[in-house]
Design a protein around this motif. Structure first.
Motif, PDB file in Angstrom:
ATOM      1  N   LEU A 179     -19.893  24.243  -7.749  1.00  0.00           N
ATOM      2  CA  LEU A 179     -18.606  24.830  -8.094  1.00  0.00           C
ATOM      3  C   LEU A 179     -18.694  25.480  -9.465  1.00  0.00           C
ATOM      4  CD1 LEU A 179     -16.423  21.753  -7.087  1.00  0.00           C
ATOM      5  CD2 LEU A 179     -16.631  23.876  -5.778  1.00  0.00           C
ATOM      6  N   LEU A 180     -17.972  26.573  -9.640  1.00  0.00           N
ATOM      7  CA  LEU A 180     -17.936  27.264 -10.924  1.00  0.00           C
ATOM      8  C   LEU A 180     -16.592  27.025 -11.597  1.00  0.00           C
ATOM      9  CD1 LEU A 180     -19.206  29.265 -12.960  1.00  0.00           C
ATOM     10  CD2 LEU A 180     -18.098  31.103 -11.656  1.00  0.00           C
ATOM     11  N   LEU A 181     -16.638  26.559 -12.833  1.00  0.00           N
ATOM     12  CA  LEU A 181     -15.427  26.378 -13.619  1.00  0.00           C
ATOM     13  C   LEU A 181     -15.323  27.499 -14.638  1.00  0.00           C
ATOM     14  CD1 LEU A 181     -15.674  23.504 -12.378  1.00  0.00           C
ATOM     15  CD2 LEU A 181     -14.784  22.614 -14.543  1.00  0.00           C
ATOM     16  N   THR A 182     -14.166  28.166 -14.657  1.00  0.00           N
ATOM     17  CA  THR A 182     -13.826  29.147 -15.667  1.00  0.00           C
ATOM     18  C   THR A 182     -12.575  28.639 -16.395  1.00  0.00           C
ATOM     19  OG1 THR A 182     -12.576  30.434 -14.046  1.00  0.00           O
ATOM     20  CG2 THR A 182     -14.880  31.050 -14.390  1.00  0.00           C
ATOM     21  N   PRO A 183     -12.121  29.297 -17.467  1.00  0.00           N
ATOM     22  CA  PRO A 183     -11.052  28.714 -18.285  1.00  0.00           C
ATOM     23  C   PRO A 183      -9.828  28.267 -17.490  1.00  0.00           C
ATOM     24  CG  PRO A 183     -12.042  30.525 -19.464  1.00  0.00           C
ATOM     25  CD  PRO A 183     -12.673  30.514 -18.095  1.00  0.00           C
ATOM     26  N   GLY A 184      -9.430  27.022 -17.730  1.00  0.00           N
ATOM     27  CA  GLY A 184      -8.280  26.420 -17.069  1.00  0.00           C
ATOM     28  C   GLY A 184      -8.618  25.597 -15.851  1.00  0.00           C
ATOM     29  N   ASP A 185      -9.844  25.721 -15.341  1.00  0.00           N
ATOM     30  CA  ASP A 185     -10.247  24.963 -14.148  1.00  0.00           C
ATOM     31  C   ASP A 185     -10.516  23.504 -14.514  1.00  0.00           C
ATOM     32  OD1 ASP A 185     -10.123  27.421 -12.938  1.00  0.00           O
ATOM     33  OD2 ASP A 185     -12.284  27.640 -12.660  1.00  0.00           O
ATOM     34  N   PHE A 186     -10.347  22.620 -13.510  1.00  0.00           N
ATOM     35  CA  PHE A 186     -10.433  21.172 -13.717  1.00  0.00           C
ATOM     36  C   PHE A 186     -11.240  20.541 -12.594  1.00  0.00           C
ATOM     37  CE2 PHE A 186      -8.420  17.041 -12.521  1.00  0.00           C
ATOM     38  CZ  PHE A 186      -8.707  16.304 -13.668  1.00  0.00           C
ATOM     39  N   LEU A 187     -12.090  19.593 -12.958  1.00  0.00           N
ATOM     40  CA  LEU A 187     -12.820  18.829 -11.945  1.00  0.00           C
ATOM     41  C   LEU A 187     -12.743  17.342 -12.274  1.00  0.00           C
ATOM     42  CD1 LEU A 187     -15.453  19.439  -9.628  1.00  0.00           C
ATOM     43  CD2 LEU A 187     -16.096  17.625 -11.200  1.00  0.00           C
ATOM     44  N   HIS A 188     -12.389  16.555 -11.259  1.00  0.00           N
ATOM     45  CA  HIS A 188     -12.271  15.102 -11.380  1.00  0.00           C
ATOM     46  C   HIS A 188     -13.424  14.458 -10.628  1.00  0.00           C
ATOM     47  CE1 HIS A 188     -10.536  11.091 -11.401  1.00  0.00           C
ATOM     48  NE2 HIS A 188     -10.520  11.060 -10.078  1.00  0.00           N
ATOM     49  N   ALA A 189     -14.224  13.658 -11.327  1.00  0.00           N
ATOM     50  CA  ALA A 189     -15.376  12.974 -10.724  1.00  0.00           C
ATOM     51  C   ALA A 189     -15.214  11.470 -10.913  1.00  0.00           C
ATOM     52  CB  ALA A 189     -16.679  13.461 -11.361  1.00  0.00           C
ATOM     53  N   PRO A 190     -14.660  10.766  -9.915  1.00  0.00           N
ATOM     54  CA  PRO A 190     -14.494   9.322 -10.046  1.00  0.00           C
ATOM     55  C   PRO A 190     -15.832   8.595 -10.011  1.00  0.00           C
ATOM     56  CG  PRO A 190     -13.863  10.045  -7.851  1.00  0.00           C
ATOM     57  CD  PRO A 190     -14.150  11.279  -8.643  1.00  0.00           C
ATOM     58  N   ALA A 191     -15.811   7.339 -10.370  1.00  0.00           N
ATOM     59  CA  ALA A 191     -17.025   6.521 -10.350  1.00  0.00           C
ATOM     60  C   ALA A 191     -17.711   6.642  -9.001  1.00  0.00           C
ATOM     61  CB  ALA A 191     -16.676   5.065 -10.646  1.00  0.00           C
ATOM     62  N   GLY A 192     -19.033   6.787  -9.038  1.00  0.00           N
ATOM     63  CA  GLY A 192     -19.816   6.909  -7.820  1.00  0.00           C
ATOM     64  C   GLY A 192     -20.122   8.331  -7.418  1.00  0.00           C
ATOM     65  N   THR A 193     -19.488   9.318  -8.070  1.00  0.00           N
ATOM     66  CA  THR A 193     -19.727  10.727  -7.742  1.00  0.00           C
ATOM     67  C   THR A 193     -21.049  11.173  -8.353  1.00  0.00           C
ATOM     68  OG1 THR A 193     -17.343  11.146  -7.788  1.00  0.00           O
ATOM     69  CG2 THR A 193     -18.812  13.065  -7.900  1.00  0.00           C
ATOM     70  N   VAL A 194     -21.962  11.675  -7.543  1.00  0.00           N
ATOM     71  CA  VAL A 194     -23.210  12.222  -8.063  1.00  0.00           C
ATOM     72  C   VAL A 194     -22.926  13.631  -8.572  1.00  0.00           C
ATOM     73  CG1 VAL A 194     -25.597  12.834  -7.553  1.00  0.00           C
ATOM     74  CG2 VAL A 194     -24.558  10.853  -6.429  1.00  0.00           C
ATOM     75  N   HIS A 195     -23.275  13.880  -9.828  1.00  0.00           N
ATOM     76  CA  HIS A 195     -22.919  15.170 -10.404  1.00  0.00           C
ATOM     77  C   HIS A 195     -23.914  15.610 -11.455  1.00  0.00           C
ATOM     78  CE1 HIS A 195     -21.066  12.107 -12.993  1.00  0.00           C
ATOM     79  NE2 HIS A 195     -21.119  12.993 -13.980  1.00  0.00           N
ATOM     80  N   SER A 196     -23.791  16.887 -11.800  1.00  0.00           N
ATOM     81  CA  SER A 196     -24.573  17.513 -12.853  1.00  0.00           C
ATOM     82  C   SER A 196     -23.788  18.725 -13.313  1.00  0.00           C
ATOM     83  CB  SER A 196     -25.950  17.921 -12.335  1.00  0.00           C
ATOM     84  OG  SER A 196     -26.677  18.652 -13.321  1.00  0.00           O
ATOM     85  N   PHE A 197     -24.079  19.225 -14.516  1.00  0.00           N
ATOM     86  CA  PHE A 197     -23.423  20.451 -14.958  1.00  0.00           C
ATOM     87  C   PHE A 197     -24.422  21.357 -15.666  1.00  0.00           C
ATOM     88  CE2 PHE A 197     -22.863  17.730 -18.710  1.00  0.00           C
ATOM     89  CZ  PHE A 197     -23.185  18.604 -19.756  1.00  0.00           C
ATOM     90  N   ALA A 198     -24.110  22.645 -15.684  1.00  0.00           N
ATOM     91  CA  ALA A 198     -24.912  23.647 -16.376  1.00  0.00           C
ATOM     92  C   ALA A 198     -23.968  24.592 -17.101  1.00  0.00           C
ATOM     93  CB  ALA A 198     -25.788  24.427 -15.394  1.00  0.00           C
ATOM     94  N   ILE A 199     -24.333  24.974 -18.315  1.00  0.00           N
ATOM     95  CA  ILE A 199     -23.532  25.926 -19.090  1.00  0.00           C
ATOM     96  C   ILE A 199     -24.030  27.332 -18.772  1.00  0.00           C
ATOM     97  CG2 ILE A 199     -22.806  26.634 -21.389  1.00  0.00           C
ATOM     98  CD1 ILE A 199     -21.819  23.847 -20.538  1.00  0.00           C
TER      99      ILE A 199
END
Length: 350
Positions: free
Chosen positions: A261-281
């Motif tokens: 998923l791509l986040l741009t200004p104002g976007d929100f992502l909720h990752a509760p415990a157990g969510t496998v995730h990573s991010f890139a700038i």
């Protein structure tokens, strides 16, 4: 979490542009959520107790010049207000500041706060823990389809204050021209200027604590990250805390249980415990606000970063091994690595 719970969460695709009504990963693009207009202000609810297992609720508040809220307090909620756009005058008992984007005010339980928006299209991020502060708003009949407040100021004539709010008749003192750059030693009300607070340097990034566990009664902490473009970090999950990502500027790629998923200004992502995730700038000078509940993960940023008084990162200054070295030296951090960085599959040329 039990192995069964983890397996279920790992396989749960994020809900897109809707509140799920259960604590699963979800993404909201800017302006999406449950929207309510009251006293000329548009509240866009992006998290409720049903979505966060009771940990917190959150909303964007959008309003014109002159929109305001009287002095009010909540007996059992810790709150933070972050200025996203525009400008606002905020009052605490005996204090007042004019806040601009990146500035924030943090309000412990029982402390009165008031505000008045000074610019048209001013937008605040409201965050409250535990959940419940937005119950009165969500339960009202002020739901609207629009994504901006109406020009005529229609909607409920009276402002629907947070659930259980007590209104106080306190004087609104003149603004003090103070530069608030330090976090208090405990859970007391405070203003904080953009990019200040306790700061830790990462490779090509700098993390500024806007709130720490000691200032929120352990309910959450907040980190404002300024970063240069960099690839995905390792895939991982947390067993004891929830992580929330908000894009303030630039672009952020989020890899969430196999979805990109791509986040741009104002976007929100909720990752509760157990969510496998990573991010890139994905853009220069990207700013990302992280809100994490509870504060169990706070030491991660201290042991993987380098304390600094700098307000911006120095490109290429910090040895990347500092991050992995800090993790290896502190195996009790609430992070479980499940693999290397994911591969970009969407818009790979950007």
């Amino acid at each position: 979490m039990t192995p069964t719970d983890l397996e279920t969460m790992h396989g749960t695709a994020p809900v897109i542009n809707a509140l799920p009504g259960e604590p699963v990963p979800y993404y909201l693009s800017s302006g999406e959520g449950l929207r309510f207009e009251t006293d000329g202000q548009l509240w866009t609810v992006i998290a409720r107790g049903a979505d966060t297992a009771g940990l917190f609720d959150a909303a964007y508040v959008l309003g014109p010049r002159g929109a305001e809220a009287p002095f009010h307090s909540l007996a059992s909620h810790q709150r933070s207000y972050f200025v996203v756009e525009g400008s606002v005058q905020v009052w605490l008992p005996g204090q007042s500041r004019i806040l601009v984007p990146g500035d924030s005010v943090h309000v412990p339980e029982g402390t009165p706060v008031a505000y008045r928006m000074l610019s048209h299209m001013t937008r605040l991020l409201f965050f409250s823990a535990p959940s419940g502060a937005l119950d009165a708003l969500v339960g009202s009949q002020a739901t609207v389809e629009r994504h901006v407040y109406s020009p005529a100021g229609s909607g409920h004539a009276e402002l629907l204050l947070p659930n259980g709010a007590l209104v106080h008749d306190l004087p609104r003192v003149d603004t003090q021209d103070a530069w608030d750059e330090r976090l208090p030693a405990g859970a007391e009300a405070y203003f904080l200027r953009s990019r200040t607070g306790d700061r830790r340097a990462w490779p090509d990034a700098i993390n500024a604590y806007a709130a720490r566990g000691r200032t929120t009664g352990g309910r959450y902490f907040a980190v404002d990250t300024l970063a240069a473009p960099q690839p995905y970090i390792i895939r991982h999950f947390h067993q004891q805390h929830t992580e929330n990502f908000l894009c303030l500027s630039g672009r952020i790629w989020l890899w969430v249980n196999g979805e990109e998923l791509l986040l741009t200004p104002g976007d929100f992502l909720h990752a509760p415990a157990g969510t496998v995730h990573s991010f890139a700038i994905a853009a220069h000078n990207t700013r990302m606000l992280g809100l994490l509940t509870s504060d169990v993960f706070e030491p991660f940023f201290d042991v993987t970063g380098v304390a600094t008084d700098d307000l911006v990162h120095t490109e290429g200054l910090i040895d990347p091994s500092v991050v992995m070295g800090g993790m290896q030296a502190h195996p009790d951090l609430d992070v479980v690595v499940v693999g290397g960085p994911p591969q970009r599959v969407r818009a790979t040329g950007l």
